[in-house]
Design a protein around this motif. Structure first.
Motif, short mmCIF file in Angstrom:
data_model
loop_
_atom_site.label_atom_id
_atom_site.label_comp_id
_atom_site.label_asym_id
_atom_site.label_seq_id
_atom_site.Cartn_x
_atom_site.Cartn_y
_atom_site.Cartn_z
N ALA A 44 0.82 -1.21 0.00
CA ALA A 44 0.00 0.00 0.00
C ALA A 44 0.85 1.26 0.00
O ALA A 44 2.02 1.26 0.41
N ILE A 45 0.24 2.34 -0.45
CA ILE A 45 0.85 3.67 -0.43
C ILE A 45 0.04 4.55 0.51
O ILE A 45 -1.15 4.79 0.28
N LEU A 46 0.67 5.01 1.59
CA LEU A 46 0.05 5.97 2.49
C LEU A 46 0.49 7.37 2.08
O LEU A 46 1.65 7.58 1.70
N TYR A 47 -0.43 8.32 2.14
CA TYR A 47 -0.12 9.68 1.72
C TYR A 47 -0.84 10.69 2.61
O TYR A 47 -1.92 10.41 3.13
N LYS A 48 -0.22 11.85 2.78
CA LYS A 48 -0.83 12.91 3.57
C LYS A 48 -1.92 13.60 2.75
O LYS A 48 -1.64 14.16 1.69
N THR A 49 -3.13 13.55 3.25
CA THR A 49 -4.25 14.09 2.49
C THR A 49 -4.21 15.61 2.37
O THR A 49 -4.81 16.16 1.45
N SER A 50 -3.51 16.28 3.27
CA SER A 50 -3.41 17.73 3.18
C SER A 50 -2.44 18.18 2.09
O SER A 50 -2.49 19.33 1.64
N GLN A 51 -1.56 17.29 1.66
CA GLN A 51 -0.52 17.65 0.71
C GLN A 51 -0.76 17.13 -0.70
O GLN A 51 -0.21 17.67 -1.66
N PHE A 52 -1.59 16.08 -0.80
CA PHE A 52 -1.74 15.45 -2.11
C PHE A 52 -3.21 15.16 -2.41
O PHE A 52 -3.98 14.78 -1.52
N LYS A 53 -3.54 15.30 -3.67
CA LYS A 53 -4.82 14.83 -4.19
C LYS A 53 -4.56 13.54 -4.95
O LYS A 53 -3.70 13.50 -5.83
N LEU A 54 -5.28 12.48 -4.58
CA LEU A 54 -5.17 11.23 -5.30
C LEU A 54 -5.99 11.33 -6.58
O LEU A 54 -7.22 11.45 -6.53
N VAL A 55 -5.34 11.31 -7.72
CA VAL A 55 -6.01 11.49 -9.00
C VAL A 55 -6.54 10.16 -9.53
O VAL A 55 -7.69 10.05 -9.96
N GLU A 56 -5.70 9.16 -9.51
CA GLU A 56 -6.09 7.81 -9.94
C GLU A 56 -5.07 6.83 -9.40
O GLU A 56 -4.01 7.22 -8.90
N GLY A 57 -5.38 5.55 -9.50
CA GLY A 57 -4.44 4.56 -9.02
C GLY A 57 -5.01 3.17 -9.12
O GLY A 57 -6.17 2.98 -9.52
N GLY A 58 -4.20 2.19 -8.76
CA GLY A 58 -4.66 0.81 -8.83
C GLY A 58 -3.57 -0.15 -8.41
O GLY A 58 -2.49 0.25 -7.98
N THR A 59 -3.86 -1.42 -8.56
CA THR A 59 -2.92 -2.49 -8.24
C THR A 59 -2.89 -3.48 -9.39
O THR A 59 -3.93 -3.80 -9.98
#
Length: 284
Positions: free
Chosen positions: A104-119
């Motif tokens: 998994a990829i954890l990310y800070k929601t205040s710094q990044f917008k998740l545009v798209e993704g998958g596995t």
């Protein structure tokens, strides 16, 4: 000898000398947190015995992005409960839902917008749960396109865990990673992290570095900490740990790179040492 060993490791692990703390740029950490193996508890290394130290370490280094390997769903849930301000993307490798280990990829929601993704699976059928070649287990890669909130800079992050047995599987996984990145990312900046289960002299490393840059070698400041990353929970300065965990980049600058050897109560929080890089866009 015990005292000397611990003293040497303490010198490596004192965070005041860290090259990544206080740096500007995006802080990326890769960390194999070790799956929740019940038999580990016999040696004091069970998940419940060490999970608070895993959290403590992550909080201290405060990565903006964190790629984890071997985490099971309940382990991810615990990390999300204890680490404020993060969300994650990823699925279990066994069924594409919640069963089995995640990369998994954890990310800070205040710094990044998740545009798209998958596995996708590291196999000839990457769109469905599967294992291939001489792999012992199903293996996956999770990817995400992020947009930096303040600058709107788009970049991609891929996190993975190669098989520990299959030589052919590791080489083909490296080729598949590059193929998939070519389809997904275009000319955008890329970060790739993971437990690759290979040392730098192995073919999969050479395949990956034909298109990606090894963050440790590219670091503008001298890489800090031990080179090796797999400790097997052994707290000793008398053994050379193999380097099998990496952060690679493409079209990004690496300002600092570190292997983190912090330990607590004479124990590492996991059987792998986390690696961390500070990266930036266009050299900024």
């Amino acid at each position: 000898m015990r005292r000397v060993t611990l003293t040497l490791l303490f010198m490596l692990s004192v965070s005041a000398y860290s090259t990544v703390i206080g740096q500007s740029g995006l802080k990326v950490m890769s960390y194999n947190v070790r799956y929740d193996n019940p038999s580990d508890a016999d040696n004091g290394n069970g998940w419940k015995q060490r999970r608070d130290n895993v959290v403590k370490l992550i909080k201290h280094y405060n990565p903006d992005l964190l790629g984890v390997q071997e985490a099971m769903k309940h382990q991810l849930d615990y990390l999300l409960e204890e680490l404020e301000g993060y969300d994650y993307i990823g699925t279990g490798r066994d069924d594409g839902k919640e069963k089995g280990e995640y990369s998994a990829i954890l990310y800070k929601t205040s710094q990044f917008k998740l545009v798209e993704g998958g596995t996708f699976w590291l196999s000839q059928t990457p769109d469905k749960p599967s294992k291939a070649w001489d792999a012992a287990l199903p293996r996956i890669a999770t990817w995400a396109a992020f947009e930096v909130t303040d600058s709107h800079q788009r970049f991609y992050y891929l996190n993975t865990h190669f098989d520990h047995v299959g030589t052919e599987a590791r080489a083909n996984s490296a080729k598949l990673i590059l193929e998939q990145l070519g389809k997904l990312t275009g000319a955008a900046p890329v970060v790739v992290s993971g437990d690759f289960n290979v040392t730098p002299d192995a073919e999969p490393y050479k395949i990956l570095t034909s298109q990606l840059n090894d963050g440790r070698k590219e670091s503008a400041s001298e890489a800090y900490g031990p080179e090796g990353t797999f400790s097997g929970f052994e707290l000793t300065a008398d053994k050379d740990f193999p380097r099998i965990d990496y952060i690679f980049v493409k079209s990004m600058k690496v300002q600092a790179y570190e292997t983190i050897s912090d330990f607590f109560d004479d124990k590492f929080p996991s059987d792998h040492l986390p690696v961390m890089a500070v990266v930036s866009f266009d050299g900024k």
